[in-house]
Design a protein around this motif. Structure first.
Motif, short mmCIF file in Angstrom:
data_model
loop_
_atom_site.label_atom_id
_atom_site.label_comp_id
_atom_site.label_asym_id
_atom_site.label_seq_id
_atom_site.Cartn_x
_atom_site.Cartn_y
_atom_site.Cartn_z
N PRO A 248 0.80 -1.23 0.00
CA PRO A 248 0.00 0.00 0.00
C PRO A 248 0.83 1.28 0.00
O PRO A 248 0.29 2.37 -0.24
CB PRO A 248 -0.82 -0.11 1.29
CG PRO A 248 0.04 -0.95 2.20
CD PRO A 248 0.71 -1.94 1.29
N TYR A 249 2.15 1.16 0.27
CA TYR A 249 3.00 2.35 0.37
C TYR A 249 3.90 2.53 -0.85
O TYR A 249 4.84 3.32 -0.80
CB TYR A 249 3.85 2.27 1.65
CG TYR A 249 3.02 2.09 2.90
CD1 TYR A 249 2.35 3.17 3.46
CD2 TYR A 249 2.89 0.85 3.50
CE1 TYR A 249 1.57 3.01 4.60
CE2 TYR A 249 2.12 0.67 4.63
CZ TYR A 249 1.46 1.75 5.17
OH TYR A 249 0.68 1.59 6.29
N TYR A 250 3.59 1.84 -1.92
CA TYR A 250 4.43 1.92 -3.13
C TYR A 250 4.63 3.38 -3.56
O TYR A 250 5.75 3.80 -3.88
CB TYR A 250 3.81 1.10 -4.25
CG TYR A 250 4.56 1.17 -5.56
CD1 TYR A 250 5.68 0.37 -5.78
CD2 TYR A 250 4.16 2.03 -6.58
CE1 TYR A 250 6.37 0.41 -6.98
CE2 TYR A 250 4.85 2.08 -7.78
CZ TYR A 250 5.95 1.28 -7.98
OH TYR A 250 6.63 1.34 -9.17
N PHE A 251 3.56 4.14 -3.58
CA PHE A 251 3.64 5.53 -4.03
C PHE A 251 4.00 6.49 -2.91
O PHE A 251 4.03 7.70 -3.12
CB PHE A 251 2.33 5.96 -4.70
CG PHE A 251 2.08 5.29 -6.02
CD1 PHE A 251 2.82 5.62 -7.14
CD2 PHE A 251 1.12 4.30 -6.13
CE1 PHE A 251 2.59 5.01 -8.36
CE2 PHE A 251 0.88 3.67 -7.34
CZ PHE A 251 1.62 4.02 -8.46
N LEU A 252 4.26 5.95 -1.71
CA LEU A 252 4.69 6.79 -0.59
C LEU A 252 6.14 6.55 -0.22
O LEU A 252 6.58 6.93 0.86
CB LEU A 252 3.80 6.56 0.63
CG LEU A 252 2.34 6.99 0.51
CD1 LEU A 252 1.66 6.93 1.87
CD2 LEU A 252 2.20 8.39 -0.07
N THR A 253 6.89 5.87 -1.08
CA THR A 253 8.33 5.81 -0.87
C THR A 253 8.90 7.18 -1.26
O THR A 253 8.42 7.81 -2.20
CB THR A 253 8.98 4.70 -1.72
OG1 THR A 253 8.61 4.88 -3.10
CG2 THR A 253 8.53 3.33 -1.26
N TYR A 254 9.92 7.62 -0.54
CA TYR A 254 10.39 8.98 -0.72
C TYR A 254 11.29 9.15 -1.93
O TYR A 254 11.61 10.27 -2.33
CB TYR A 254 11.13 9.45 0.55
CG TYR A 254 10.32 9.30 1.81
CD1 TYR A 254 8.96 9.60 1.83
CD2 TYR A 254 10.91 8.87 2.98
CE1 TYR A 254 8.22 9.46 2.99
CE2 TYR A 254 10.17 8.73 4.15
CZ TYR A 254 8.82 9.02 4.15
OH TYR A 254 8.08 8.87 5.29
N LYS A 281 -4.05 5.03 0.94
CA LYS A 281 -3.01 5.96 1.38
C LYS A 281 -2.78 7.09 0.37
O LYS A 281 -2.15 8.09 0.72
CB LYS A 281 -1.69 5.22 1.61
CG LYS A 281 -1.78 4.06 2.62
CD LYS A 281 -2.21 4.53 3.99
CE LYS A 281 -2.08 3.42 5.03
NZ LYS A 281 -2.99 2.28 4.78
N ILE A 282 -3.26 6.93 -0.85
CA ILE A 282 -2.94 7.94 -1.87
C ILE A 282 -4.15 8.73 -2.37
O ILE A 282 -3.97 9.77 -3.01
CB ILE A 282 -2.20 7.31 -3.08
CG1 ILE A 282 -3.05 6.24 -3.76
CG2 ILE A 282 -0.86 6.74 -2.65
CD1 ILE A 282 -2.45 5.71 -5.06
N VAL A 283 -5.36 8.25 -2.09
CA VAL A 283 -6.56 9.00 -2.47
C VAL A 283 -7.47 9.19 -1.26
O VAL A 283 -7.70 10.31 -0.82
CB VAL A 283 -7.33 8.30 -3.62
CG1 VAL A 283 -8.66 9.02 -3.88
CG2 VAL A 283 -6.50 8.30 -4.90
N VAL A 367 16.01 4.97 10.05
CA VAL A 367 15.37 6.04 9.28
C VAL A 367 14.50 5.43 8.19
O VAL A 367 15.00 4.72 7.32
CB VAL A 367 16.42 6.96 8.65
CG1 VAL A 367 15.75 8.02 7.76
CG2 VAL A 367 17.25 7.64 9.75
N PRO A 368 13.17 5.65 8.23
CA PRO A 368 12.30 5.07 7.20
C PRO A 368 12.51 5.74 5.85
O PRO A 368 12.73 6.94 5.76
CB PRO A 368 10.89 5.33 7.74
CG PRO A 368 11.04 6.49 8.67
CD PRO A 368 12.41 6.40 9.25
N LYS A 369 12.43 4.93 4.79
CA LYS A 369 12.59 5.43 3.42
C LYS A 369 11.26 5.71 2.74
O LYS A 369 11.21 6.04 1.57
CB LYS A 369 13.39 4.42 2.60
CG LYS A 369 14.82 4.24 3.09
CD LYS A 369 15.57 3.25 2.21
CE LYS A 369 17.01 3.08 2.68
NZ LYS A 369 17.75 2.10 1.84
N GLY A 370 10.19 5.56 3.50
CA GLY A 370 8.87 5.82 2.95
C GLY A 370 7.83 5.58 4.02
O GLY A 370 8.13 5.20 5.15
N GLY A 371 6.56 5.84 3.66
CA GLY A 371 5.47 5.53 4.55
C GLY A 371 5.24 6.55 5.64
O GLY A 371 5.61 7.72 5.52
#
Length: 450
Positions: A248-254, A281-283, A367-371
């Motif tokens: 679900p976080y594919y498009f929330l990776t930084y 998470k994206i809409v 350190v998270p790389k996304g989400g």
């Protein structure tokens, strides 16, 4: 019922779904199915709705018990967007959005989603794959678990693991191979060792499925690199596992999208990956629109489950998402997800600043790389559960204790998860200050009890 193999009987309908696809020449999907899945049968009423696709003008439809759309109280819907644009759903669109629909999903949306999957993932076996719309990704994951697992079957998960996945699995009473994580997610060497032990043990059965969250994993925030993903896929091939890729976080990776590691679906040369995507998470989380992509035979079995449980995902929200995507186009969608990445990266940075200001020496973190999560280890506290649940409220700070993300929640756990999606930088700073005070008091309490 029909004998599919020496020890497996499958309903004629499920057997037909498995046999009619070319995949069956390469993978024996029958061996992955749970006993419940083998007994599923189609809804004749739902199946007959296919005749409503491009019907003859003279067709008199006396088939299903659909309510008359002229009696619905809604006539049109207008939705304002954050960019000033307006989505207008006409009465004709509402006639689809307010009615029962095809089990796989609203057809225009399914077409759009298939194009999205092909663009972003280029699945090697795309011609032999299919896609179903689900009521959120969790609905799809849950139905996949039920399709694959009987009580007592082994399933591979990460340790720690998404807490609601553990809740879904609990009712199925499986046994777990929980594989330790590092700062890149599931560790391949540990995975291989656990599977090798299972293969050589008379007591352990071989798992059929491997569940993981490869990008911005909940709860740890870790993201697997490409080399790690290829290693895990190779191990899944060796031990013949179905991979459940919950992403679900594919498009929330930084990272910029072109730098996101390839998905397991994009690596899937065998047809062993079920991929779960979501618009939550994206809409909007409340729209409950998500989709699962994977081998057509397995999705045919999942479709039978959807038919018999919910008929179809809500058509209104599917129409709304379809019109949003149509209005955006690919460029508009990319601009939207780029805006999200920037927002959540700024949120992450603010949370890291608050943590480093107040928790240095008290906690450790990756350190998270996304989400939207920061996974904290409290160095001087044996178990964060009592600290958070019993005493956190007195310090005006609440996190989720680490025990919620492991198979055995009775064991002491030093970890906890902080979400930074919906708090301001000022609230983060205050929350971490309160947390630091709570941790110091907990350490003192432990020392007094020693």
């Amino acid at each position: 019922m029909r004998r599919f193999s020496s020890d497996l009987w499958i309903s004629e309908d499920v057997c037909y779904s498995l046999l009619k696809h070319q995949y069956c020449n390469r993978m024996n999907y029958s061996k992955y199915l749970s006993k419940v899945a083998t007994r599923r049968k189609p809804s004749g009423i739902s199946d007959m709705r296919k005749y409503l696709v491009n019907p003859s003008p003279s067709l008199v439809w006396l088939g299903s018990g659909m309510p008359n759309p002229t009696q619905f109280p809604f006539r049109e819907v207008t939705v304002g967007l954050d960019d000033g644009e307006v989505l207008h759903l006409s009465q004709d669109m509402l006639s689809s959005g307010l009615q029962y629909g095809p089990t796989p999903g609203y057809r225009p949306l399914v077409t759009q989603l298939k194009a999205m999957v092909e663009l972003h993932h280029s699945p090697p076996r795309w011609s032999e794959s299919n896609l179903l719309v689900t009521v959120g990704a969790q609905d799809g994951v849950s139905k996949a678990f039920e399709m694959l697992l009987d009580p007592g079957d082994y399933v591979v998960i990460s340790d720690p693991c998404y807490s609601d996945a553990l809740c879904m699995l609990a009712s199925l009473a499986p046994q777990y191979l929980a594989i330790e994580n590092d700062d890149e997610g599931m560790v391949p060497a540990n995975l291989r060792a656990a599977l090798n032990l299972a293969a050589n043990s008379a007591e352990k059965g071989m798992p059929k499925a491997l569940y993981l969250v490869p990008n911005a994993c909940n709860p740890t925030g870790t993201t697997m690199g490409e080399v790690r993903r290829r290693e895990i896929y190779a191990i899944a091939q060796e031990y013949d596992l179905i991979i459940l890729e919950d992403d679900p976080y594919y498009f929330l990776t930084y990272e910029e999208e072109e730098n996101i590691p390839p998905s397991f679906l994009s690596l899937d040369i065998d047809g062993r990956v079920l991929r779960f995507d979501s618009f939550s998470k994206i809409v909007s989380a409340g729209l409950r629109v998500a989709f699962v992509t994977g081998p057509a035979p397995l999705l045919a079995v999942m479709e039978l489950h959807i038919q018999s449980s919910i008929i179809c995902a809500p058509m209104f929200t599917q129409v709304l998402v379809s019109e949003l995507l149509r209005g955006w186009g690919e460029e508009g969608f990319r601009r939207h997800t780029a805006k999200l990445r920037k927002f959540y990266k700024n949120q992450r940075d603010a949370m890291l600043l608050a943590a480093s200001t107040h928790l240095t020496g008290l906690c450790e973190w990756t350190v998270p790389k996304g989400g939207i999560f920061l996974w904290l280890k409290v160095v001087g506290v044996k178990d964060t559960g009592p600290m958070i649940i019993e005493r956190g409220i007195t310090k005006n700070v609440i996190l989720i204790p680490g025990k919620e993300f492991v198979v055995d929640s009775s064991k002491p756990n030093q970890f906890m998860r902080a979400a930074f999606s919906c708090v301001t930088p000022e609230q983060m700073m205050k929350g971490m200050e309160n947390l630091a005070s709570l941790i110091r008091e907990e350490i003192a309490l432990q020392n007094n009890q020693a």
